[in-house]
Write an enzyme that holds these catalytic residues in place. Structure first.
Site, PDB file in Angstrom:
ATOM      1  CE  LYS A 212      39.640  28.596  40.679  1.00 49.89           C
ATOM      2  NZ  LYS A 212      39.935  27.260  40.275  1.00 49.89           N
TER       3      LYS A 212
ATOM      4  NE  ARG B 296      29.813  54.556  46.184  1.00 53.54           N
ATOM      5  CZ  ARG B 296      30.250  53.678  45.318  1.00 53.54           C
ATOM      6  NH1 ARG B 296      31.285  53.968  44.570  1.00 53.54           N
ATOM      7  NH2 ARG B 296      29.652  52.524  45.160  1.00 53.54           N
TER       8      ARG B 296
END
Ligand code: PNS
Length: 162
Positions: free
Chosen positions: A41, A93
């Site tokens: 949050k 990646r």
């Protein structure tokens, strides 16, 4: 017109992210770099605030004419639908990224099967770059030159000096 999202936390945006955005901008008509508020949050848990992450992403993609940067909160699929996007573009990646990305793609597909997830592979010089590694290195005084654009290097220095 094909519009796609390149979603992420971008805390901060790296040369690896930029490569994905550039590749997406060549493949599709319009690209939105979708900067997530974060799983936690109020942006707690990120080094840079949402506004800072958006601003850095805007600065380093400014030269790409069909790219815009937007913050979002909540589910990615909802944001994609509001934007009229047809796909997500994500970078891989190494095989270590695959499991997580495969899970995210499946979750997003389950919610909105009309939205594709398209993967592009990082070029060999960018496979080792991640925002976490960049932050760790910079926080210990190491050089992150070549891993992030100079303006991000500067922002890291300023942020970590505080
Ligand atoms: O840069 P990251 O941390 O790999 O990006 C992850 C991100 C922001 C793409 C992902 O966490 C996300 O899509 N968050 C929004 C909430 C959501 O839709 N979660 C997926 C289903 S639970």
């Amino acid at each position: 017109m094909r519009k796609v999202l390149v979603p992420g936390t971008f805390d901060p945006i790296t040369n690896g992210h930029l490569e994905v955005v550039e590749r997406a901008s060549r493949l599709f008509d319009q690209v939105v770099v979708a900067v997530a508020l974060s799983q936690k949050k109020n942006g707690r848990g990120t080094l840079f605030s949402l506004d800072e992450r958006v601003e850095l992403a805007r600065l380093v993609t400014a030269q790409l004419g069909n790219v815009e940067v937007m913050p979002f909160e909540g589910l990615l699929v909802d944001f994609a639908e509001r934007q009229g996007a047809c796909a997500f573009v994500k970078g891989l990646r190494a095989t270590t990224d695959f499991e997580y990305e495969f899970q995210m793609a499946a979750l997003n597909y389950r919610q909105a099967p009309q939205l594709e997830t398209v993967f592009v592979t990082a070029s060999p010089g960018n496979t080792y770059i991640s925002s976490s590694i960049v932050k760790e290195l910079a926080s210990m005084g190491g050089s992150v030159e070549g891993m992030v654009p100079p303006i991000v290097e500067e922002a890291l220095r300023a942020k970590l000096a505080r």
